[in-house]
Design an enzyme around this catalytic site. Structure first.
Site, PDB file in Angstrom:
ATOM      1  N   GLY A  84       0.801  -1.102   0.121  1.00 37.36           N
ATOM      2  CA  GLY A  84       0.033  -0.121  -0.063  1.00 37.36           C
ATOM      3  C   GLY A  84       0.820   1.259   0.192  1.00 37.36           C
ATOM      4  CB  CYS A  85       0.318   4.504  -1.295  1.00 39.92           C
ATOM      5  SG  CYS A  85      -1.405   4.988  -0.855  1.00 39.92           S
TER       6      CYS A  85
END
Length: 305
Positions: A113-114
């Protein structure tokens, strides 16, 4: 020539992957007609024909897509949250110790995930080195460009122009953000951090900050310097704020696929900062990096670093 299929190519992440790869002469894209984009059998055929399949789908749809893959040679790179802490899936952050070799031989890779990427890049090396205890309870916040919210949020910011969109907007206030499980598990922490993600009014770019007490800035800098010396897309940068007049812009790496980490403070209060593009090392760039490793290419082939 390797065959690549992007399942969910119309979404923000899928579009960015295609944009980064469109000039590659070593790849052949499998494309299904627009009217068949959601047709299960058409997708099944494409997934099983592919050497590498990118899943750029919501979690439930990603789970369904994986169930369609019957070809044991197909490498699946899932950009959703569905498999990031699942058994049998390799977490696709090759700069972390031991993971590059495991990614190279894996058929199931969960793209990070970012927000999680920025947090893990800062914390995992320190936990591994014993500079942060596994049972420490950490606080972190993250500034993200509005492209992280997908097409609807992009349209809201670029057409609405309301007062609400001028400043930063904090969300996930109930401390249930979907990246929290991987942030704790991959970093080696016993507890998920107290985490505040904030959407800011620029298209792309991300800045994750972790706050610590009673740590040595010098020891942390030395840890990062050594840990990220072996290449990849993450690098330690000494005081980038100096070149920015004492500021650190969350949009500094917008449009690029690398990540920089830095540390500031004193022996009492310390902040760790990672900066990258939420669509780059935070999504599409990381997915391509993982594909490159699987295919035996240079990690940054087709990327902007």
């Amino acid at each position: 020539m390797k065959k690549v299929f992007i399942d969910g190519s119309a979404g923000t992440t899928g579009l960015r992957i295609r944009e980064r790869l469109e000039n590659r002469r070593d790849l052949e894209f499998i494309v299904i007609a627009e009217e068949l984009r959601k047709n299960v059998e058409a997708r099944r055929m494409a997934l099983n024909e592919a050497d590498v399949a990118f899943l750029c789908l919501p979690d439930a749809a990603a789970l369904d897509a994986v169930a369609l893959v019957e070809n044991p040679s197909t490498v699946v790179i899932d950009t959703s949250t569905a498999h990031r802490v699942s058994n049998g899936w390799e977490y696709g952050f090759p700069e972390l110790e031991g993971r590059r070799a495991r990614i190279a031989s894996s058929k199931r890779i969960a793209n990070p995930g970012c927000h999680a990427s920025g947090f893990i890049a800062l914390v995992e090396p320190l936990v591994r080195a014993g500079l942060v205890a596994r049972n420490e309870k950490l606080c972190a916040f993250s500034l993200t460009g509005y492209s992280g919210g997908g097409k609807k949020m992009i349209a809201d910011y670029e057409t609405a122009g309301t007062q609400l969109h001028i400043g930063g907007r904090q969300y996930a206030l109930a401390q249930m953000h979907k990246h929290l499980p991987e942030m704790a598990a991959i970093s080696g922490l016993d507890f998920a951090p107290c985490f505040s993600p904030i959407v800011v009014p620029h298209l792309s770019g991300m800045e994750v900050t972790v706050q610590l007490f009673g740590k040595s800035v010098e020891a942390i800098a030395d840890c990062y310097r050594q840990y990220y010396a072996e290449g990849g897309l993450v690098r330690f940068v000494e005081n980038p704020a100096e070149a920015e007049g004492g500021f650190l812009s969350s949009a500094a790496l917008s449009g690029r696929d690398g990540m920089e980490v830095s540390v500031y403070g004193n022996g009492d209060r310390v902040i760790l900062v990672s900066r990258f593009d939420n669509l780059g090392k935070g999504a599409s760039g990381a997915a391509i990096q993982n594909m490159n490793i699987v295919l035996g290419c240079d990690e940054d082939k087709g990327l902007k670093v």
